[in-house]
Design an enzyme around this catalytic site. Structure first.
Site, PDB file in Angstrom:
ATOM      1  CG  ASN A   4      -1.709   1.290   1.346  1.00  0.00           C
ATOM      2  OD1 ASN A   4      -2.613   1.524   0.550  1.00  0.00           O
ATOM      3  ND2 ASN A   4      -1.401   2.130   2.324  1.00  0.00           N
ATOM      4  CD  GLU A   5      -1.069   5.559   1.151  1.00  0.00           C
ATOM      5  OE1 GLU A   5      -0.306   5.796   2.104  1.00  0.00           O
ATOM      6  OE2 GLU A   5      -2.218   5.997   1.072  1.00  0.00           O
ATOM      7  CG  ASN A   6       4.289  -0.513  -1.589  1.00  0.00           C
ATOM      8  OD1 ASN A   6       3.291  -1.084  -2.028  1.00  0.00           O
ATOM      9  ND2 ASN A   6       4.758  -0.751  -0.372  1.00  0.00           N
TER      10      ASN A   6
END
Length: 814
Positions: free
Chosen positions: A419-421
């Site tokens: 997530n949101e890397n």
């Protein structure tokens, strides 16, 4: 109420079936210390009652227990991140000859060390996957220590150290928009198994698209410290009604990497779906050990650039999100609280959930199976970039554990890899190609462990081609743009990937705050620039105009935003579905300046399950059981000019509704989902000063449902706040509720005031604060010039203070 009862009975039945395994929850008789100790001896030395030299001081607690039960939302401190200790003394009575004694952790954060007396037995890193510690040998070794065996009266001293200290090589990142809790915040079980037992049963149930034929492939992994070479295995399959469908026995050779037991073919299986979540039971017995698992036959498909299909029919995924977080307990939610939360979701019409941003409790997955909620579950590789080898190995292990531990759940269709890397910050290097390389590795690992499910990530555009399903960042009307851009932006993003699924949308609302003109703050917001969230958008200062900064954070605005999204989703035939973020407000260390400090307030219910108005907007679109709700149950005073027309909105899934104001009919309206707002169920009503009684009667076929509210209509104009008033508004069962109001110099209530207020108490009572709710915080932003706080009287006397900067502090004696 009938729906809730049906679901409760379903879950009760399910719980009875799965509880047959021999395990005991270790909930009571624990002591806790919120600090480190000098050595294990300080935890295990015999304690003498009343000895003042027995320091440090331990407190009695029960499990599950979270180190950060209240400090995560304390407005005046950073939440504690560090070591903590738990200790108890266990009576061990293993019934099996040469049996093994295990401690099974359903989750503890974030690093865990387990001791039997003064011996460290094992360690685990990771706050969300399950793990099992074999304490058999350590228990036997302790029993041989004669000196101390008598002092502990035959019981076994067990000490557990948890640690949620900041660590860059630990996932998730401390930059994440949620707390990394410490403690034994999920259930801990004492388990007895025979010398050879089943570690895991992998039961893969598959069916063709139309559900005409089904097959179950069964594999097992054994726990075999005795190094036994063969065993007999019996497999039984029961249908959802408990009827035996198939049974067979075979002798198998025990291998370290698992054993393929065989296949079971089923003709015309009863299918698992969101409306009828039919669950079969598979029972595997090896020697003295028996394990039962729930499975479901279903076929799902993501059509390329098209909708989601379940069992050959389109299913619009109507979703939300969940964090493991609750008022007063932090991450240590009880099974009853979890059940309440998931039933509330189902009653809102949810058929899909993304479990953000980590593997969650087995109880939640069981509930999703039995309630019919499709699941996207993910590992906590969240923000911060990419660490080194220790970091990567933890991610691999967490992905493996998540897939293996939740493999049999019919509800799971997606394994989330991150997530949101694209969010840098933890490391000096941020290399997109290295992140892509590791994302490919995780994607391959997921498909190797489980070829039947899809992989997905959210918001990392430079990796969107790697996974099966992708969700870009679309926050139309909150972090970027206006909500009427939602459909256009979504269609543009859908065309960029094969399989599009929009997770995370919505916005914050301060419960109890309402507005007569909720869209006024949006006039300066630019349109046409996309609807993604960008660095700094969550800040309440600086940057371009946006609803998240310049809006009023009212429930009124969020209801409009949600209403628009839901009506548009009904006109998007290619849409797989969406998931609103999140179902419930949750604590976060990165939002100290929000109206409730350290709270992400995007939930449709508060942190204590109190429903916001937006809950009913979802119900009106997503549920079949007739419902009706007049907007404004938590809006006691509306305002405007004498004789001014004001809109009264009704949210309902009924065909038509009739509104009554002070007993007079305002006419009948027909529901039309495309008639925004409130699907056409809105009335412009002339209001005059005083109390207003509103009632609605709605019809769906022959079924009639009703709702009613009363509010006061204020026509007096106010100037700037000049004084503060505090008064008791309720007393019940030893709990007093107080309300503070801001008035101008003419004693007119200031209905748009958003000042910060601080409550204090001296005396015998106790403020009910640090709950992370609009009415359970000692420091909170006011809603419509008012704020509420409650206290326990403790059968004594107290004085409560209320302070707003720039005004005299006021007191009330109780």
């Amino acid at each position: 109420m009938k729906l809730r009862l049906v679901f409760s009975l379903m879950i009760l039945l399910f719980t009875e079936i799965i509880s047959a395994q021999q395990a005991t929850r270790l909930n009571s008789n624990w002591q806790f210390l919120k600090q480190d100790i000098g050595g294990i001896w300080e935890a295990v030395r015999p304690v003498k009652a009343g000895n003042p030299e027995d320091v440090p001081l331990w407190t009695n607690v029960s499990l599950p227990h979270c180190v950060n039960a209240t400090d995560a939302v304390d407005p005046d401190v950073n939440y504690y991140q560090g070591p903590a200790w738990y200790r108890t003394q266990l009576t061990i009575q293993n019934p099996y000859t040469n049996g093994r004694t295990l401690l099974h952790f359903e989750g503890a954060g974030q690093k865990t060390d387990v001791y039997v007396y003064d011996k460290k037995v094992a360690s685990h890193i990771g706050g969300y996957d399950e793990f099992t510690i074999d304490i058999t040998d350590a228990v036997e070794a302790f029993k041989k220590i004669d000196t101390f065996q008598n002092q502990f009266k035959g019981k076994i001293p067990v000490s557990i150290r948890t640690d949620n200290s900041r660590d860059l090589e630990l996932i998730p990142s401390d930059l994440s928009d949620f707390n990394l809790y410490g403690g034994i915040y999920r259930y801990l079980n004492l388990v007895y198994v025979p010398a050879v037992s089943i570690d895991k049963v992998f039961a893969f149930a598959e069916t063709d698209k139309m559900g005409k034929t089904g097959k179950v492939n069964i594999r097992t992994r054994f726990y075999n410290p005795a190094k036994q070479t063969t065993t007999a295995v019996t497999v039984k399959l029961f249908d959802p009604k408990g009827k035996l469908v198939h049974e067979f026995t075979k002798n198998v050779t025990i291998a370290n990497d698992g054993v393929v037991i065989g296949d079971i073919n089923v003709t015309k299986p009863m299918l698992w779906s969101t409306d009828q979540p039919q669950l079969y039971s598979i029972e595997v017995t090896a020697g003295e050990y028996k394990q039962t698992e729930k499975i479901g036959f279903r076929h799902f498909e993501f059509v390329e650039k098209g909708p989601f299909m379940l069992n050959g029919k389109r299913l619009l995924l109507r979703g939300t999100h969940r964090h493991e977080d609750h008022a007063g307990v932090g991450g240590a939610m009880t099974e009853e609280q979890m059940r309440t939360e998931m039933i509330m979701m189902k009653e809102m019409g949810v058929n899909f959930i993304r479990l953000g941003h980590y593997q969650q409790s087995r109880i939640i997955l069981n509930l999703c199976d039995s309630l019919g909620i499709v699941v996207w579950e993910e590992i906590p590789w969240c923000r911060g970039g990419l660490g080194g080898n220790v970091y990567k190995e933890q991610a691999r292990r967490m992905l493996t554990n998540m897939i293996e531990q939740h493999y049999n759940h019919a509800s799971v269709i997606i394994w989330g890899l991150g997530n949101e890397n694209d969010w840098p910050g933890d490391f000096p290097e941020f290399d997109k190609e290295k992140i892509r390389t590791f994302m490919k590795e995780l994607n391959d690992l997921s498909h190797k462990l489980d070829p039947s499910r899809k992989t997905a990530i959210r918001r990392c555009d430079f990796c969107k081609d790697i996974v099966d399903v992708y969700s870009p960042s679309i926050w139309a009307g909150w972090y970027r743009g206006i909500y009427t851009e939602y459909k256009q932006v979504s269609e543009e993003e859908m065309k960029k990937v094969k399989h599009f699924l929009h997770v995370e949308w919505g916005g914050d609302s301060h419960a109890g705050r309402h507005s007569e003109n909720p869209d006024n703050g949006l006039r300066n917001i630019k349109t046409g620039g996309g609807a993604d969230e960008r660095a700094g958008d969550a800040s309440l200062i600086g940057g371009a105009a946006r609803a998240s900064k310049d809006g009023d954070w009212s429930e009124s605005y969020i209801c409009n935003l949600i209403d628009w999204h839901l009506k548009e989703q009904e006109t998007m035939p290619w849409l797989t579905g969406t998931a609103q973020w999140p179902f419930k407000d949750f604590s976060t260390p990165v939002r100290p300046d929000n109206p409730v400090p350290y709270m992400n307030q995007k939930g449709v219910v508060e942190r204590d399950f109190t429903k916001k108005e937006s809950y009913y907007v979802f119900q009106s679109y997503w549920t079949a059981q007739p419902m009706v709700h007049i907007y404004g149950h938590s809006w006691p005073v509306r305002w405007g000019n004498e004789g001014e027309e004001k809109m009264i909105k009704v949210y309902s899934n009924c065909d038509e509704a009739e509104l009554f104001v002070n007993g007079k009919s305002m006419g009948i309206k027909k529901r039309n989902s495309q008639d925004f707002p409130a699907a056409g169920l809105r009335w412009n009503v002339v209001l005059n000063k005083g109390n207003i009684d509103v009632k609605v009667i709605a019809k769906k076929g022959k079924i009639i449902v009703e709702d009613a509210i009363r509010f006061r209509y204020q026509t007096e104009k106010w100037s700037k706040p000049a004084k503060l008033l505090i008064e008791k508004v309720k007393e019940e069962n030893g709990i007093i509720t107080l309300e503070a109001k801001l008035l101008d110099d003419k004693n007119v209530q200031c209905l748009d005031a958003t000042n910060w207020i601080r409550f204090g108490l001296t005396g015998d009572g106790e403020l009910i604060d640090n709950q992370g709710t609009s009415s359970g915080s000692n420091y909170v932003q006011m809603y419509n010039g008012r704020a509420v706080i409650s206290l326990k009287t403790n059968n004594g006397k107290s004085a409560v203070s209320a302070k707003v900067v720039g005004m005299p502090t006021v007191f009330i004696n109780l």
